[in-house]
Design a protein around this motif. Structure first.
Motif, PDB file in Angstrom:
ATOM      1  N   GLY A 239       0.809  -1.205   0.000  1.00  0.00           N
ATOM      2  CA  GLY A 239       0.000   0.000   0.000  1.00  0.00           C
ATOM      3  C   GLY A 239       0.842   1.254   0.000  1.00  0.00           C
ATOM      4  N   PRO A 240       0.206   2.417   0.142  1.00  0.00           N
ATOM      5  CA  PRO A 240       0.944   3.687   0.083  1.00  0.00           C
ATOM      6  C   PRO A 240       2.040   3.818   1.138  1.00  0.00           C
ATOM      7  CG  PRO A 240      -1.404   4.064  -0.186  1.00  0.00           C
ATOM      8  CD  PRO A 240      -1.254   2.629   0.191  1.00  0.00           C
ATOM      9  N   VAL A 267       0.274   2.174  -5.538  1.00  0.00           N
ATOM     10  CA  VAL A 267       0.772   0.922  -4.973  1.00  0.00           C
ATOM     11  C   VAL A 267       2.291   0.893  -5.144  1.00  0.00           C
ATOM     12  CG1 VAL A 267      -1.349  -0.372  -5.414  1.00  0.00           C
ATOM     13  CG2 VAL A 267       0.445  -0.330  -7.145  1.00  0.00           C
ATOM     14  N   TRP A 268       2.945   0.068  -4.290  1.00  0.00           N
ATOM     15  CA  TRP A 268       4.396  -0.111  -4.371  1.00  0.00           C
ATOM     16  C   TRP A 268       4.698  -1.546  -4.766  1.00  0.00           C
ATOM     17  CZ3 TRP A 268       8.200   3.623  -3.614  1.00  0.00           C
ATOM     18  CH2 TRP A 268       7.740   4.872  -3.180  1.00  0.00           C
ATOM     19  N   ASP A 273      15.718  -1.592  -2.034  1.00  0.00           N
ATOM     20  CA  ASP A 273      16.136  -0.503  -2.916  1.00  0.00           C
ATOM     21  C   ASP A 273      15.457  -0.560  -4.276  1.00  0.00           C
ATOM     22  OD1 ASP A 273      17.802   0.323  -0.901  1.00  0.00           O
ATOM     23  OD2 ASP A 273      19.584  -0.720  -1.693  1.00  0.00           O
ATOM     24  N   GLN A 274      14.938  -1.754  -4.645  1.00  0.00           N
ATOM     25  CA  GLN A 274      14.286  -1.912  -5.942  1.00  0.00           C
ATOM     26  C   GLN A 274      12.803  -1.560  -5.909  1.00  0.00           C
ATOM     27  OE1 GLN A 274      16.037  -2.705  -8.722  1.00  0.00           O
ATOM     28  NE2 GLN A 274      17.830  -2.577  -7.380  1.00  0.00           N
ATOM     29  N   GLN A 275      12.293  -1.174  -4.766  1.00  0.00           N
ATOM     30  CA  GLN A 275      10.862  -0.874  -4.645  1.00  0.00           C
ATOM     31  C   GLN A 275      10.506   0.367  -5.448  1.00  0.00           C
ATOM     32  OE1 GLN A 275       9.262   0.205  -0.729  1.00  0.00           O
ATOM     33  NE2 GLN A 275       7.738  -1.399  -0.985  1.00  0.00           N
ATOM     34  N   VAL A 301       5.563   6.319 -10.749  1.00  0.00           N
ATOM     35  CA  VAL A 301       5.516   7.655 -10.145  1.00  0.00           C
ATOM     36  C   VAL A 301       6.452   7.726  -8.938  1.00  0.00           C
ATOM     37  CG1 VAL A 301       3.177   8.180 -10.958  1.00  0.00           C
ATOM     38  CG2 VAL A 301       3.482   6.976  -8.793  1.00  0.00           C
ATOM     39  N   THR A 302       7.470   6.855  -8.928  1.00  0.00           N
ATOM     40  CA  THR A 302       8.390   6.844  -7.789  1.00  0.00           C
ATOM     41  C   THR A 302       9.029   8.204  -7.608  1.00  0.00           C
ATOM     42  OG1 THR A 302       8.842   4.515  -8.274  1.00  0.00           O
ATOM     43  CG2 THR A 302      10.333   5.632  -6.763  1.00  0.00           C
ATOM     44  N   GLY A 303       9.525   8.780  -8.705  1.00  0.00           N
ATOM     45  CA  GLY A 303      10.167  10.093  -8.605  1.00  0.00           C
ATOM     46  C   GLY A 303       9.212  11.152  -8.104  1.00  0.00           C
TER      47      GLY A 303
END
Length: 531
Positions: A239-240, A267-268, A273-275, A301-303
Motif C-alpha cells: 500500500g501507500p 501501490v508499491w 532498494d528496488q521498490q 511515479v516513484t520520482g
C-alpha cells in the motif's frame, strides 16, 4: 449341309440356333410376299397383331389386309419402289385386324430377285406404330429427363464453380484481413512496447491476454525471491505506506475482475532498494452490455512520490523553523504593547499592525505544519457536536456580518459524537470560513447536522461562487485554489480543505462535496456514531 424351311424355301446352316423360333418370336412382324403381294410366309408376331392365324395369312394378298387408301399407296408407291430400288422404308399404313380394328404400322421392305426356279420374294418388316410411338414417347421422356439432368448437372457445376469462386474470394479477403490483423497487431505491440507505461489487458476472469514489455519488467520486479512466475496474489505489492501488503481484494487485477474502473491507485511493487511506486488506472471493456475484461495501466511515479515527500519534508522543516522566531517576535511585540502610554501613539499603531501580521503568519505556519503532520495528533473522546457547531458559528458571525452573509442553523440542541473536539472544531471553522469567504456578495450559509444509527453528519451549504467539475476534482489537493477565487482576489493558500480531509479521514469518516459554478457549494461530513 442345309435344309429348307417349309413353305418358305429359306435355307439355314444346320447349327444349334433355332432360327424358326427367332423368326416367330421377333418383336417386329415379318411378311414374305411374291411380287404381286401374295403372302408366302408370316411370323406369329404379325399374325397375333391382326388377330389372325399364320395359316390364314399364307396365300392371301397383303393388299387385302389394308384399307382402300393404304392399298392404293402400297400399289402405287411401295411396289414400284421395290421394282426399281428393291427397297422402301418407313411407309405408314394401317392393317385391318379380324375384328375390323386398325393397327397403325410402319413398313420397310427389300426385294430378293428370282434365282433359278425360285421366284422373286419381298421381305416386309412390320413395326407396330403404337408401340413405337410409346417407345418414342418413353425415349423422348428419357431424353428430356436426360436433358434436365444434364441441365441440372451443368447448373450444379456452375453453382459449384460460383461457390468455389466465392470461397476463393472469401479466402483471399480472409487472408488479406489476417495479414492486416497481423500488421495491426504488430503495430499495436510496437506502440505498447514503446510507451513508458506498463499496460495489461485481462479478460473477465483476470487472465492476461495482452501485455507490453514495460509491464513484464514491472511484473518481474514484484516477483518473490526465487520465483520466475507468480499470479497477482503472490506478487510483492504494498500500500501507500510501502510496508503493508495490499489485500487481495484491493489488488488492481482483482478489482478489475469485479468490474471496477478506477484511477490513480497508488501501490508499491517490490521491496528494498528496488521498490517502485506505481499509479494504477483501469477501465472496463463493455461489449453488448456485458463485462468483457479490462485495460490496466501502470505508471511509474516513484520520482513524483519521492519529490512530494521531499517537498512536504521541506515545508514541514521550514514551517517548524519559522514558528520559533515568529513566537519570539510576537512575544516581544506583546511585551512592547503592555504599556502603550510609554510609547508614542504612531509607534503603538505600527506595533499592533506588526503583531496582527505576525499572528496571520503564525496561523499559516501552523496550517503548513498541520498539513505535513497529518492525523497523528487525533485524540477522540465523547463530545457534543452541536456545541462545536454553535461555537464555530459564533466565531464566524462578525466576518459574516461584514460580508452581509446570513448564517442559518439547522441542528438539534445536543448531538453526541466521539471525536477530537479541537480537530473537528478546526474542520467546522475551515468549512464555515470558506463558505463565508466565497460568498463575497452576500447570500446565505446553512449549517445543519443530524445523526443515524451508525453515523453522525454535519453539513455546510453556501450560495456563493461555486466550482466547476474540473475544480471539484482538485479541491482536496494541497495549495489548490479555483480560478474564480484567484480572479476575485479572495485570500487563502489552499490548505484548509486538505487539513480538513486529513482530520475527517483520521476519524474514519468521509467528507464529500457537491457544487455548481455560480450556484454555491455543499460540504458534507460523515463521522462514525458516538462510542
Amino acid at each position: 449341309m442345309t435344309e429348307a424351311f417349309p413353305d418358305t424355301g429359306f435355307a439355314t446352316p444346320a447349327v444349334e440356333l433355332d432360327y424358326r423360333e427367332l423368326f416367330h418370336r421377333s418383336p417386329a412382324g415379318y411378311i414374305v410376299t411374291l411380287e404381286d403381294g401374295t403372302i408366302t410366309e408370316a411370323n406369329l408376331t404379325f399374325a397375333n397383331w391382326i388377330s389372325r392365324s399364320r395359316e390364314e395369312l399364307i396365300g392371301v394378298s397383303i393388299l387385302s389386309l389394308l384399307p382402300m387408301g393404304d392399298r392404293i399407296v402400297y400399289s402405287t408407291h411401295a411396289l414400284p419402289q421395290l421394282g426399281v430400288g428393291r427397297s422402301f422404308a418407313e411407309l405408314a399404313v394401317d392393317f385391318v385386324s379380324a375384328d375390323g380394328t386398325r393397327l397403325p404400322a410402319l413398313l420397310s421392305a427389300t426385294r430378293q430377285p428370282a434365282e433359278g426356279t425360285r421366284p422373286a420374294l419381298d421381305r416386309v418388316v412390320v413395326f407396330n406404330a403404337q408401340e413405337r410411338r410409346l417407345y418414342e414417347r418413353e425415349l423422348v421422356a428419357a431424353l428430356r429427363a436426360a436433358e434436365k439432368a444434364e441441365a441440372a448437372r451443368a447448373s450444379a457445376e456452375a453453382d459449384v464453380l460460383e461457390k468455389q469462386a466465392a470461397l476463393q474470394e472469401k479466402d483471399r479477403i480472409l487472408q488479406e484481413s489476417l495479414a492486416e490483423s497481423r500488421r495491426k497487431e504488430s503495430l499495436l505491440q510496437t506502440v505498447l512496447d514503446t510507451v513508458e507505461v506498463g499496460v495489461s489487458v485481462v479478460d473477465e476472469d483476470g487472465n492476461v491476454i495482452l501485455t507490453n514489455s514495460r509491464q513484464r519488467f514491472i511484473q518481474r520486479r514484484a516477483q518473490p525471491p526465487g520465483t520466475t512466475q507468480a499470479n497477482e496474489c503472490e506478487l510483492l505489492i504494498f500500500g501507500p505506506d510501502r510496508v503493508t501488503p495490499l489485500p487481495p481484494e484491493l489488488r488492481p487485477v482483482r478489482r478489475t475482475v469485479q468490474g471496477q474502473s478506477f484511477s490513480d491507485q497508488l501501490v508499491w511493487f517490490g521491496t528494498g532498494d528496488q521498490q517502485r511506486a506505481f499509479s494504477v488506472t483501469a477501465r472496463s471493456v463493455q461489449r453488448h452490455g456485458g463485462f468483457q475484461g479490462s485495460v490496466i495501466a501502470f505508471s511509474d511515479v516513484t520520482g513524483l512520490v519521492n519529490a512530494v515527500a521531499a517537498k512536504e519534508d521541506f515545508v514541514a522543516n521550514v514551517s517548524h523553523e519559522l514558528r520559533t522566531p515568529l513566537t519570539s517576535i510576537m512575544g516581544y511585540l506583546d511585551l512592547a504593547l503592555e504599556d502603550e502610554t510609554e510609547i508614542p501613539a504612531h509607534v503603538a499603531t505600527s506595533l499592533k499592525i506588526a503583531l496582527r501580521n505576525s499572528e496571520k503568519l503564525l496561523e499559516l505556519v501552523s496550517d503548513l505544519l498541520s498539513a505535513a503532520a497529518g492525523p497523528s495528533s487525533i485524540k477522540q473522546k465523547s463530545a457534543d457536536l452541536a456545541e462545536l457547531l454553535r461555537s464555530s458559528i459564533t466565531s464566524a458571525a462578525p466576518r459574516a456580518e461584514i460580508s452581509k452573509v446570513k448564517l442559518v442553523s439547522d441542528f438539534p440542541a445536543q448531538l453526541p459524537a466521539f471525536v477530537d473536539p479541537q480537530r473537528i472544531g478546526q474542520v467546522i471553522d475551515n468549512l464555515l470560513s470558506n463558505a463565508v469567504k466565497y460568498s463575497p456578495d452576500g447570500g446565505r450559509v446553512t449549517v445543519s447536522a443530524w445523526s443515524t444509527s451508525d453515523s453522525v453528519h454535519f453539513q455546510v451549504a453556501d450560495t456563493g461562487i461555486g466550482m466547476t467539475a474540473a475544480e471539484q476534482s482538485e479541491v482536496f489537493t494541497k495549495f489548490f485554489r479555483s480560478g474564480t477565487s484567484r480572479k476575485a482576489a479572495i485570500p487563502g493558500v489552499g490548505l484548509g480543505l486538505v487539513i480538513s480531509k486529513n482530520i475527517v479521514e483520521a476519524h474514519q469518516g468521509v467528507i464529500t462535496l457537491t457544487s455548481e459554478a455560480g450556484r454555491g457549494t455543499v460540504f458534507t461530513v460523515r463521522l462514525p456514531a458516538a462510542g
